[in-house]
Design an enzyme around this catalytic site. Structure first.
Site, PDB file in Angstrom:
ATOM      1  CE  LYS A  96      -3.832  -2.237   2.271  1.00  0.00           C
ATOM      2  NZ  LYS A  96      -4.364  -2.715   3.542  1.00  0.00           N
ATOM      3  CD  GLN A 106      -3.806  -4.668   6.530  1.00  0.00           C
ATOM      4  OE1 GLN A 106      -3.888  -3.671   5.814  1.00  0.00           O
ATOM      5  NE2 GLN A 106      -4.207  -5.847   6.136  1.00  0.00           N
ATOM      6  CG  ASP A 148     -10.117  -0.258   4.750  1.00  0.00           C
ATOM      7  OD1 ASP A 148      -9.890  -0.783   3.651  1.00  0.00           O
ATOM      8  OD2 ASP A 148      -9.365  -0.339   5.734  1.00  0.00           O
TER       9      ASP A 148
HETATM   10  N1  GUN Z   1      -7.232  -6.901   5.965  1.00  0.00           N
HETATM   11  C1  GUN Z   1      -7.525  -7.670   4.861  1.00  0.00           C
HETATM   12  N2  GUN Z   1      -8.079  -6.915   3.910  1.00  0.00           N
HETATM   13  C2  GUN Z   1      -8.158  -5.656   4.398  1.00  0.00           C
HETATM   14  C3  GUN Z   1      -8.634  -4.431   3.848  1.00  0.00           C
HETATM   15  O1  GUN Z   1      -9.148  -4.347   2.720  1.00  0.00           O
HETATM   16  N3  GUN Z   1      -8.516  -3.353   4.669  1.00  0.00           N
HETATM   17  C4  GUN Z   1      -8.000  -3.431   5.927  1.00  0.00           C
HETATM   18  N4  GUN Z   1      -7.946  -2.313   6.648  1.00  0.00           N
HETATM   19  N5  GUN Z   1      -7.559  -4.552   6.451  1.00  0.00           N
HETATM   20  C5  GUN Z   1      -7.639  -5.655   5.684  1.00  0.00           C
END
Ligand code: GUN
Length: 296
Positions: free
Chosen positions: A53, A97, A120
């Site tokens: 990311k 996350q 998100d």
């Molecule tokens: N963990 C697995 N996929 C995601 C996601 O799309 N966003 C976040 N914040 N955590 C995750």
């Protein structure tokens, strides 16, 4: 029939090029979209997601504020960091996350994120807006799945879709998005899960099967009809002594067998994965435009 492989890397690269152009135009107006990232603990899969990311932000010219916290971080410290990001005008999107280490209250953290920075799409306010069809930040993985289908020319209107998996991150939001009365919806959706009585009965009827169960070989060739479109959201590590790192990544679908029956199929890796981060970048740019009063 041998399926056409949907190349997620290619679609993601096209979208990222569009976003890079957009970021360059915003920069001329003095706007640099910013993403605040919080990773708590040392889970290796989460670490590699977060690194990807951060790199993606850099690639397209976004500001990113990266915070890697120890696994024993307190709830209060985590909440304080979220609050700081809520009040930081350089940050347009906040990403915590998931999953958080045991002992931290995930729901409380997600609720604390300013819905206007919830790139998100996990805040209950954005989830609610999505369900009633109002403009909201759409969760990245399901949104990426829909973009892959549309950009591959797959017709959603009237299609029978079987989703395997009912998680809050993929299955539930995807089902909601696909039944909306709009150009990216109008499908007839069945959501299957661990208590579904006869999974194959549902997947065999489907024009589109979306596997998001988190288990290898959940969808096999005998479970799909000829010409089916298959999207594999699964990312599973299976031991593989021939690989230097000792494992390889596989999805939830028996790719080699199912690709002989399908019309379209996504590989793992290189299918849905690259789209998730792309949609996060998309939401962050969108959020910066909204903050500057430039969004449509
Ligand atoms: N963990 C697995 N996929 C995601 C996601 O799309 N966003 C976040 N914040 N955590 C995750």
């Amino acid at each position: 029939m041998t399926a056409q492989i949907i190349d997620g890397k290619q679609v993601a690269a096209e979208m990222r090029a569009e976003l890079k152009d957009e970021a360059a135009k915003l920069k001329k107006k003095g706007i640099v979209p910013g993403l605040g990232v919080i990773l708590v603990g040392e889970d290796p899969a989460s670490q590699s997601y977060v690194t990807a990311k951060e790199r993606a932000c850099e690639d397209i010219g976004l500001y990113s504020d990266d915070n890697r916290l120890a696994a024993n971080t307190s709830q209060a410290d985590l909440m304080a960091l979220v609050e700081k990001m809520n009040n930081d005008p350089r940050i347009n999107g906040i990403l915590v996350q998931l999953p958080l280490p045991k002992g931290l209250n995930e729901a409380e953290v997600l609720l604390a994120i300013d819905p206007a920075k919830d790139v998100d799409g996990f805040h209950p306010m954005n989830v609610g807006k999505m369900v009633v069809g109002e403009k909201a930040f759409l969760p990245c993985t399901p949104h990426g799945v829909i973009q892959l289908l549309i950009r591959s020319g797959v017709k959603l209107e009237g299609a029978e879709v079987a989703i395997v998996g009912r998680s809050n991150i993929v299955g539930k939001p995807l089902a909601n998005m696909l039944i909306q009365k709009n150009a990216t919806g109008n499908a007839t959706v069945t959501v299957c899960h661990t208590r579904t009585k006869n999974l194959a009965e549902h997947t065999r009827r489907a024009d589109i099967v979306i596997a998001a169960a988190g288990r290898p070989n959940t969808v096999t060739a005998d479970m799909v009809k000829d010409g089916v479109v298959v999207i594999d959201v699964g990312v599973n590590r299976v031991e593989d002594a021939t690989k230097k790192r000792g494992y390889r990544l596989v999805g939830d679908v028996d790719f080699e067998a199912v690709k002989e029956k399908a019309s379209f199929i996504t590989p793992v890796p290189g299918g849905v994965g690259p789209m998730t981060i792309t949609m996060l970048l998309y939401n962050t740019v969108e959020s910066a435009k909204r903050a500057a009063g430039l969004a449509k």
